[in-house]
Motif scaffolding. Structure first.
Motif, short mmCIF file in Angstrom:
data_model
loop_
_atom_site.label_atom_id
_atom_site.label_comp_id
_atom_site.label_asym_id
_atom_site.label_seq_id
_atom_site.Cartn_x
_atom_site.Cartn_y
_atom_site.Cartn_z
N TRP A 198 -2.75 -7.97 -0.42
CA TRP A 198 -2.61 -6.72 0.32
C TRP A 198 -1.30 -6.67 1.13
CZ3 TRP A 198 -6.42 -3.23 -0.61
CH2 TRP A 198 -6.40 -2.05 0.13
N THR A 199 -0.63 -7.82 1.29
CA THR A 199 0.55 -7.86 2.18
C THR A 199 1.70 -6.98 1.69
OG1 THR A 199 1.23 -9.88 1.06
CG2 THR A 199 0.18 -10.14 3.22
N ARG A 200 1.86 -6.86 0.40
CA ARG A 200 2.93 -6.04 -0.18
C ARG A 200 4.32 -6.46 0.32
NH1 ARG A 200 -1.40 -5.00 -2.43
NH2 ARG A 200 -2.20 -2.92 -2.78
N THR B 52 -7.38 -8.90 -1.21
CA THR B 52 -7.28 -8.11 0.02
C THR B 52 -6.69 -8.95 1.16
OG1 THR B 52 -9.48 -8.72 0.86
CG2 THR B 52 -9.36 -6.81 -0.60
N GLY B 53 -6.28 -10.17 0.85
CA GLY B 53 -5.75 -11.08 1.87
C GLY B 53 -4.53 -10.49 2.55
N VAL C 93 -16.57 -13.16 -2.38
CA VAL C 93 -17.15 -14.24 -1.58
C VAL C 93 -16.22 -15.46 -1.59
CG1 VAL C 93 -19.04 -15.91 -1.56
CG2 VAL C 93 -19.54 -13.47 -1.85
N GLY C 94 -15.65 -15.78 -2.75
CA GLY C 94 -14.75 -16.94 -2.82
C GLY C 94 -13.55 -16.78 -1.90
N GLY C 95 -12.99 -15.56 -1.86
CA GLY C 95 -11.85 -15.28 -0.98
C GLY C 95 -12.27 -15.34 0.48
N ASN C 96 -13.47 -14.83 0.79
CA ASN C 96 -13.98 -14.89 2.17
C ASN C 96 -14.10 -16.35 2.62
OD1 ASN C 96 -16.46 -12.28 1.53
ND2 ASN C 96 -14.29 -12.09 1.99
#
Ligand SMILES: Cc1cc2nc3c(=O)[nH]c(=O)nc-3n(C[C@H](O)[C@H](O)[C@H](O)COP(=O)(O)OP(=O)(O)OC[C@H]3O[C@@H](n4cnc5c(N)ncnc54)[C@H](O)[C@@H]3O)c2cc1C
Length: 470
Positions: free
Chosen positions: A36-38, A77-78, A144-147
């Motif tokens: 998400w940082t772009r 979404t990080g 869930v893995g990213g969380n």
């Protein structure tokens, strides 16, 4: 690092996996190579889509033997560049590993594959009156893995704590292909080092999370939502104290936004302030309580006391589902409304709650003294001591100059964070974006141990290389 993949490697991929396992399509590389940082340009050499833990194990073994770097990728979404592949790495996307197994009601757990979407887990458990209480506005896309890999926080940390409290067991694949079953569904397991916790929050640098056994909690039976105006951040913190000591309820959420943030939201789309005049600060308070006439009276009494003692200057209690959504939006849309105005420079810091006010005052003085062009937008999870500190690029300033000023201001801000015993990353992680700031929060001795653990699990430095530290 992989500049391009060798013919021998791609031939082995074709031999071992199904035909849709790997893609080199430019649009897929662009999509899966970033988060998400772009901020970073995506430049992976390929994207792979395993369907099972065995696929992940075979892939990592193959990459180890060919010296190929791999970036684990969840919902992307990080906000720290942790899932960015900017140097020809292979992106390992977990999108196809999204199974949710039946809920174990007796032990209040559910096992899921790591690619399960956070909101899908909520929806799956809801009919049983249970939830995995990790909640924030990107839950419709995050995995869930990213969380787990980011030890995510969110809006309900004040009540439930961080993600690591809600992970009972993990299945993790290490870079040599070992599939580790860590703790499973055990409630008690006193057999030495807790390797399950080791992988939580390490941003995919030590292993690929393939499955997780999640702890569940009963859904709140009844909730109410308040939106308050306060005369200052100090008053908002006094309100927090009063709420903790005297509130006739359990706090679920205690969120903060400054008036500049509210103004930004009101300019963006069809949002309306519930108040006739503006105040310095606002608090969104969600609580769990009884659903009864007696409870309504208690809430009214409590709010009246808060007004009479000047803890709040105004307040509303949502009266309908629609009003709840409107009030929630005032807090949730802040980030999006700022981005709609132009380039935003973001920080996500944590302070001991007792030091939040002094820190914010220091920031205001620092900006007016040294960076008068930077406008501060302050919001976040006040109840957890977590500020999102955002600067918006002035329209007439060049991008390069804006970034230069922001980076200079960051250095002084991180000094203040250190002075007050805070953290340079409350919940978004370090990734690529906050690497330079890590030493403000972690000692040289700690960083040495980080590197020794990395060396033990990934001696060739192939798993998410360059993330958290070099
Ligand atoms: C609008 C918005 C609001 C947000 N609000 C919050 C908030 O309130 N609180 C909060 O904490 N965060 C918030 N975030 C940030 C983000 O949603 C979280 O960090 C989330 O946990 C990331 O999950 P993801 O699946 O998208 O991970 P990704 O972005 O895909 O990856 C994040 C990191 O985890 C690693 N990773 C991903 N999957 C795996 C895996 N299976 N095994 C090993 N490593 C893996 C990646 O390599 C990367 O380092 C927000 C983001 C947005 C866009």
């Amino acid at each position: 690092m992989n500049k391009s993949l060798s013919a021998a490697f791609t031939a082995e991929i074709v031999n071992r996996f199904s035909s849709d396992f790997i893609t080199f399509a430019p649009e897929e590389l662009a999509t899966y190579g970033r988060d998400w940082t772009r901020v970073y340009d995506a430049a992976p050499s390929a994207v792979v889509f395993p369907r099972s833990s065995e696929d992940v194990s075979s892939l990592l073994k193959l990459c180890s033997s060919h010296g190929i770097a791999v970036v684990p990728s969840g919902g992307r979404t990080g906000l720290s560049g942790g899932a960015v592949a900017a140097n020809g790495e292979v992106v390992l996307s977990m999108v196809r590993m999204n199974k949710i197994f039946p809920v174990d009601v007796l032990s209040s757990t559910v096992r899921v594959q790591a690619g399960a979407v956070t909101q899908a887990v909520h929806e799956f458990c809801q009919p049983l009156g249970l939830t995995w209480p990790i909640d924030f506005s990107s839950k419709g896309s995050s995995h869930v893995g990213g969380n787990i890999a980011t030890n995510a926080g969110g809006q309900r940390v004040i009540r439930y704590g961080l993600t690591r409290n809600w992970v009972n067991g993990l299945q993790v694949v290490t870079m040599n292909g070992d599939i580790l079953e860590l703790n499973g569904a055990l409630q008690k397991n006193n057999t030495g080092m807790d390797l399950c916790q080791l992988f939580i929050g390490t941003e995919g640098t030590l292993g690929v999370i393939t499955e997780a056994t999640l702890r569940l909690t009963p859904l709140p039976l009844h909730t109410e939502l308040f939106f308050f105006a306060t005369s200052s951040l100090r008053a908002a913190l006094d309100l927090l104290k009063h709420t903790k000591l005297n509130g006739p309820f359990k706090i679920l959420t205690f969120e903060y936004l400054s008036n500049d943030c509210l103004e930004s939201v009101l300019q963006f789309g069809a949002h309306k302030s519930p108040f006739n005049s503006s105040s310095d600060s606002y608090v969104l308070l969600e609580v769990e309580c009884e659903d009864s006439e007696r409870q309504k009276e208690r809430l009214d009494d409590w709010m009246r006391f808060a007004i009479e003692t000047n803890l709040i200057t105004d307040g509303v209690l949502a009266q309908s589902h629609e009003e709840r959504n409107q009030l929630w939006a005032l807090r949730e849309v802040v980030s999006e409304s700022l981005s709609a105005q132009g380039q935003v420079h973001k920080n996500d810091v944590a302070l001991p709650i007792a030091n939040l006010d002094e820190f914010a005052n220091d920031m205001q003085s620092l900006l007016s003294r040294n960076y008068p062009h930077l406008k501060l937008f302050l919001f976040g999870h006040l109840g957890d001591g977590n500020f999102h500190v955002n600067f918006l690029k002035p329209r007439d300033m060049e991008k390069a100059q804006f970034l230069e000023i922001c980076h200079a201001a960051d250095v002084e801000m991180f000094e203040a964070v250190r002075k007050y015993g805070g953290s340079v990353s409350a919940e978004h992680g370090i990734g690529l974006l906050k690497k330079a700031a890590l030493s403000y929060s972690r000692s040289p001795a700690e960083l040495r141990i980080f590197k020794q653990i990395k060396q033990a699990l990934d001696p060739q430095n192939l798993l998410n290389p360059g993330k958290i530290f070099d």
